[in-house]
Design an enzyme around this catalytic site. Structure first.
Site, PDB file in Angstrom:
ATOM      1  CE  LYS A 187      32.643  34.492  42.226  1.00 42.43           C
ATOM      2  NZ  LYS A 187      33.011  34.633  40.808  1.00 42.43           N
ATOM      3  NE  ARG A 227      34.665  28.514  40.969  1.00 44.34           N
ATOM      4  CZ  ARG A 227      35.411  29.509  41.478  1.00 44.34           C
ATOM      5  NH1 ARG A 227      35.461  29.708  42.762  1.00 44.34           N
ATOM      6  NH2 ARG A 227      36.066  30.311  40.667  1.00 44.34           N
ATOM      7  NE  ARG A 267      41.303  38.890  39.200  1.00 47.30           N
ATOM      8  CZ  ARG A 267      40.193  38.187  39.391  1.00 47.30           C
ATOM      9  NH1 ARG A 267      39.168  38.719  40.018  1.00 47.30           N
ATOM     10  NH2 ARG A 267      40.096  36.957  38.938  1.00 47.30           N
ATOM     11  NE  ARG A 325      43.717  34.501  40.555  1.00 42.14           N
ATOM     12  CZ  ARG A 325      42.418  34.474  40.878  1.00 42.14           C
ATOM     13  NH1 ARG A 325      41.919  35.360  41.714  1.00 42.14           N
ATOM     14  NH2 ARG A 325      41.620  33.566  40.372  1.00 42.14           N
ATOM     15  NE  ARG A 345      39.372  31.681  36.514  1.00 42.38           N
ATOM     16  CZ  ARG A 345      39.695  32.870  37.001  1.00 42.38           C
ATOM     17  NH1 ARG A 345      40.619  33.602  36.392  1.00 42.38           N
ATOM     18  NH2 ARG A 345      39.106  33.331  38.074  1.00 42.38           N
TER      19      ARG A 345
END
Ligand code: AMP
Ligand code: ZN
Length: 229
Positions: A18, A93, A131, A164, A175
């Protein structure tokens, strides 16, 4: 030129691309990228009250309470750059957020298009845990698919790359759980309104962008410039 205000909403699990796609599309269609996760992280780094409140939810992979998120989004939409609409990334969300967004759009004469990036759980887990993000400019890398020229260092400004906390494997599972439980009902919501377009998000980013641009054109949203990757 866009006549009505245009609100593009990205749906899809964390790691579905996204943010990557929204960042590319903001230039191409000339609408600002409003990423609630980025707004929270900015508040955390600036040590604001909002940041302090949001941090414990984010670190645990939980959603920040709706009233906090909605207050932040309303403020952001007041900024002049949002006058023609926005590209949302990570918002809405929850069903409460989607209802609040619809009310906001009714006031603003806005149209919404929900783009769902379809990616498997195994693939999103691989993408998220690899990431790395630049502490200075927020540029996003991947240790496998998009490594920086020098490990741990941003190509753009030499900033330090970090993972992160919520991208660590133990938090990613939670998540995904939160996504299925709280966010995936939004797919049905937008489908029922005839506003949902599903795009295969497993393909390389430039192929996904090409598909998204085709979908946007079909909905009367024309590019103002060529994409650059
Ligand atoms: P993201 O960068 O979109 O993955 O967001 C990182 C984290 O910020 C999420 O795991 C949530 O804790 C929080 N967050 C981002 N957007 C929202 C939202 N719309 N509602 C509630 N929490 C959010
Ligand atoms: Zn950087």
């Amino acid at each position: 030129m866009l006549t009505k205000q245009t609100y593009i909403v990205f749906l899809g699990p964390p790691g579905s691309g996204k943010g990557t796609q929204a960042r590319i599309l903001q230039k191409v269609v000339g609408l600002p990228h409003v990423a609630t996760g980025d707004l929270f992280r900015h508040n955390i780094s600036q040590q604001t009250e909002l940041g302090r409140l949001a941090k414990r939810y984010i670190d645990a992979g939980e959603l920040v309470p709706d009233d906090v998120t909605l207050g932040m989004v309303r403020d952001r939409l007041q900024q002049p750059d949002c006058a023609a609409g926005v590209i949302f990334d990570g918002f809405p969300r929850t069903l409460e957020q989607v209802v609040a967004l619809d009310e906001l759009l009714a006031d603003r004469n806005g149209v919404v298009l929900a783009l769902m990036l379809d990616v498997s759980d195994a693939e999103v887990t691989r993408r998220i845990t690899g990431r790395r993000v630049c502490r200075n400019c927020g540029a996003v890398y991947h240790i496998e698919f998009n490594p920086p020229k020098q490990a741990g260092i941003c190509d753009v400004d030499g900033g330090e790359l970090y993972q992160r906390d919520d991208d660590k494997p133990e938090t990613v599972r939670n998540r995904l759980y939160v996504y299925y439980k709280q966010t995936s009902p939004l797919i049905g919501y937008y489908f029922a309104k005839g506003l949902l377009v599903k795009v295969d998000g497993d393909a390389p980013p430039d192929r996904v962008t090409a598909r998204l641009l085709k979908v946007l054109e079909e909905h009367g949203i024309k590019p103002v410039m060529e994409p650059s990757y």
